[in-house]
Scaffold this motif. Structure first.
Motif, mmCIF file in Angstrom:
data_model
loop_
_atom_site.group_PDB
_atom_site.id
_atom_site.type_symbol
_atom_site.label_atom_id
_atom_site.label_comp_id
_atom_site.label_asym_id
_atom_site.label_seq_id
_atom_site.Cartn_x
_atom_site.Cartn_y
_atom_site.Cartn_z
ATOM 1 N N THR A 63 0.767 -1.267 -0.134
ATOM 2 C CA THR A 63 0.149 -0.039 -0.064
ATOM 3 C C THR A 63 0.742 1.503 0.012
ATOM 4 O O THR A 63 2.245 1.077 0.223
ATOM 5 N N LYS A 64 0.243 2.450 0.096
ATOM 6 C CA LYS A 64 0.817 3.741 0.101
ATOM 7 C C LYS A 64 1.352 4.248 1.487
ATOM 8 O O LYS A 64 1.633 5.444 1.543
ATOM 9 N N VAL A 65 0.917 3.713 2.371
ATOM 10 C CA VAL A 65 1.007 4.089 4.022
ATOM 11 C C VAL A 65 1.667 3.233 4.698
ATOM 12 O O VAL A 65 1.556 2.145 4.412
ATOM 13 N N THR A 66 2.325 3.386 5.827
ATOM 14 C CA THR A 66 2.919 2.445 6.720
ATOM 15 C C THR A 66 1.851 1.851 7.559
ATOM 16 O O THR A 66 0.815 2.362 7.928
ATOM 17 N N HIS A 67 2.004 0.528 7.739
ATOM 18 C CA HIS A 67 0.921 -0.350 8.482
ATOM 19 C C HIS A 67 1.625 -1.043 9.621
ATOM 20 O O HIS A 67 2.970 -1.066 9.752
ATOM 21 N N GLY A 68 1.082 -1.507 10.689
ATOM 22 C CA GLY A 68 1.696 -2.194 11.692
ATOM 23 C C GLY A 68 1.254 -3.807 11.631
ATOM 24 O O GLY A 68 0.474 -4.106 10.661
ATOM 25 N N PHE A 69 1.947 -4.537 12.409
ATOM 26 C CA PHE A 69 2.035 -5.723 12.553
ATOM 27 C C PHE A 69 2.083 -6.321 13.919
ATOM 28 O O PHE A 69 3.363 -6.017 14.304
ATOM 29 N N SER A 70 1.206 -6.873 14.465
ATOM 30 C CA SER A 70 1.074 -7.130 15.838
ATOM 31 C C SER A 70 0.431 -8.474 16.076
ATOM 32 O O SER A 70 -0.498 -8.768 15.373
ATOM 33 N N ILE A 71 1.199 -8.992 17.000
ATOM 34 C CA ILE A 71 0.598 -10.374 17.442
ATOM 35 C C ILE A 71 0.993 -10.332 19.069
ATOM 36 O O ILE A 71 1.914 -10.647 19.522
ATOM 37 N N ARG A 97 -4.668 -20.104 18.167
ATOM 38 C CA ARG A 97 -4.862 -19.263 17.041
ATOM 39 C C ARG A 97 -4.628 -17.866 17.708
ATOM 40 O O ARG A 97 -5.123 -17.446 18.637
ATOM 41 N N TYR A 98 -3.664 -17.088 16.825
ATOM 42 C CA TYR A 98 -3.298 -16.022 17.601
ATOM 43 C C TYR A 98 -3.720 -14.529 16.448
ATOM 44 O O TYR A 98 -3.233 -14.839 15.298
ATOM 45 N N VAL A 99 -4.396 -13.654 17.071
ATOM 46 C CA VAL A 99 -4.718 -12.496 16.055
ATOM 47 C C VAL A 99 -3.604 -11.712 15.679
ATOM 48 O O VAL A 99 -2.885 -11.461 16.256
ATOM 49 N N ILE A 100 -3.472 -11.504 14.366
ATOM 50 C CA ILE A 100 -2.504 -10.708 13.729
ATOM 51 C C ILE A 100 -3.205 -9.458 13.142
ATOM 52 O O ILE A 100 -4.189 -9.518 12.255
ATOM 53 N N TYR A 101 -2.830 -8.250 13.773
ATOM 54 C CA TYR A 101 -3.494 -6.912 13.197
ATOM 55 C C TYR A 101 -2.588 -5.783 13.026
ATOM 56 O O TYR A 101 -1.549 -5.997 13.469
ATOM 57 N N CYS A 102 -3.173 -4.949 12.643
ATOM 58 C CA CYS A 102 -2.699 -3.789 12.415
ATOM 59 C C CYS A 102 -2.755 -2.686 13.346
ATOM 60 O O CYS A 102 -3.901 -2.331 13.655
ATOM 61 N N GLN A 103 -1.765 -2.244 14.101
ATOM 62 C CA GLN A 103 -2.015 -1.466 15.368
ATOM 63 C C GLN A 103 -2.530 -0.091 15.108
ATOM 64 O O GLN A 103 -2.745 0.685 15.947
ATOM 65 N N LEU A 104 -2.222 0.325 13.873
ATOM 66 C CA LEU A 104 -2.260 1.559 13.405
ATOM 67 C C LEU A 104 -3.783 1.879 12.747
ATOM 68 O O LEU A 104 -3.920 3.073 13.000
ATOM 69 N N HIS A 105 -4.241 0.846 12.363
ATOM 70 C CA HIS A 105 -5.452 0.927 11.650
ATOM 71 C C HIS A 105 -6.582 0.139 12.109
ATOM 72 O O HIS A 105 -6.240 -0.985 11.866
ATOM 73 N N PRO A 106 -7.476 0.536 13.186
ATOM 74 C CA PRO A 106 -8.549 -0.352 13.311
ATOM 75 C C PRO A 106 -9.407 -1.143 12.591
ATOM 76 O O PRO A 106 -9.776 -1.947 12.704
ATOM 77 N N ALA A 107 -9.423 -0.383 11.240
ATOM 78 C CA ALA A 107 -10.431 -0.916 10.223
ATOM 79 C C ALA A 107 -9.602 -1.998 9.462
ATOM 80 O O ALA A 107 -10.058 -2.739 8.634
#
Ligand SMILES: [Cu+2]
Length: 116
Positions: A63-71, A97-107
């Motif tokens: 993408t064109k913006v910074t994203h997070g990667f959190s577990i 099972r562990y959720v992987i999410y972007c801590q910068l964007h809730p959506a």
């Protein structure tokens, strides 16, 4: 999920002890990418690994913006800039099972790390 934080320290400690003992290394890759209606992970299917493997995840960003990667469970909280790739290393010693999410964007659509 509060309990996960308590267990985290021994997991990290045993991960350090195991490295260099001939443990199998599993290479995986996933990227933050545009998806219908927003941003998600590609591939969107769970990242499957075996308990005790040394896991190296290449995390890209299409993408064109910074994203997070959190577990959370493995205390992974990183960011990956647009067009870049980072490496995330962990040794999952607990099945689940562990959720992987972007801590910068809730959506930002989530994915999972599946440890069997
Ligand atoms: Cu994001």
């Amino acid at each position: 999920m509060k309990r996960a934080l308590v267990i985290l320290v021994p997991v990290v400690a045993s991960a350090a002890l195991l490295s260099g003992c001939g443990v199998k290394t599993a290479h995986k890759s996933v990227s933050a990418a545009p998806v219908a209606g927003g941003t998600g992970w590609k591939p969107s299917t769970p990242i499957k690994v075996k308990q005790g493997d040394k896991v190296v995840i290449k995390v890209g960003n299409l993408t064109k913006v910074t994203h997070g990667f959190s577990i959370d469970y493995f205390n992974v909280h990183q960011t990956v800039d647009a067009g870049k790739t980072i490496q995330v290393k962990l040794v999952p010693n607990v099945k689940g099972r562990y959720v992987i999410y972007c801590q910068l964007h809730p959506a930002h659509k989530k994915t999972e790390l599946l440890v069997t």
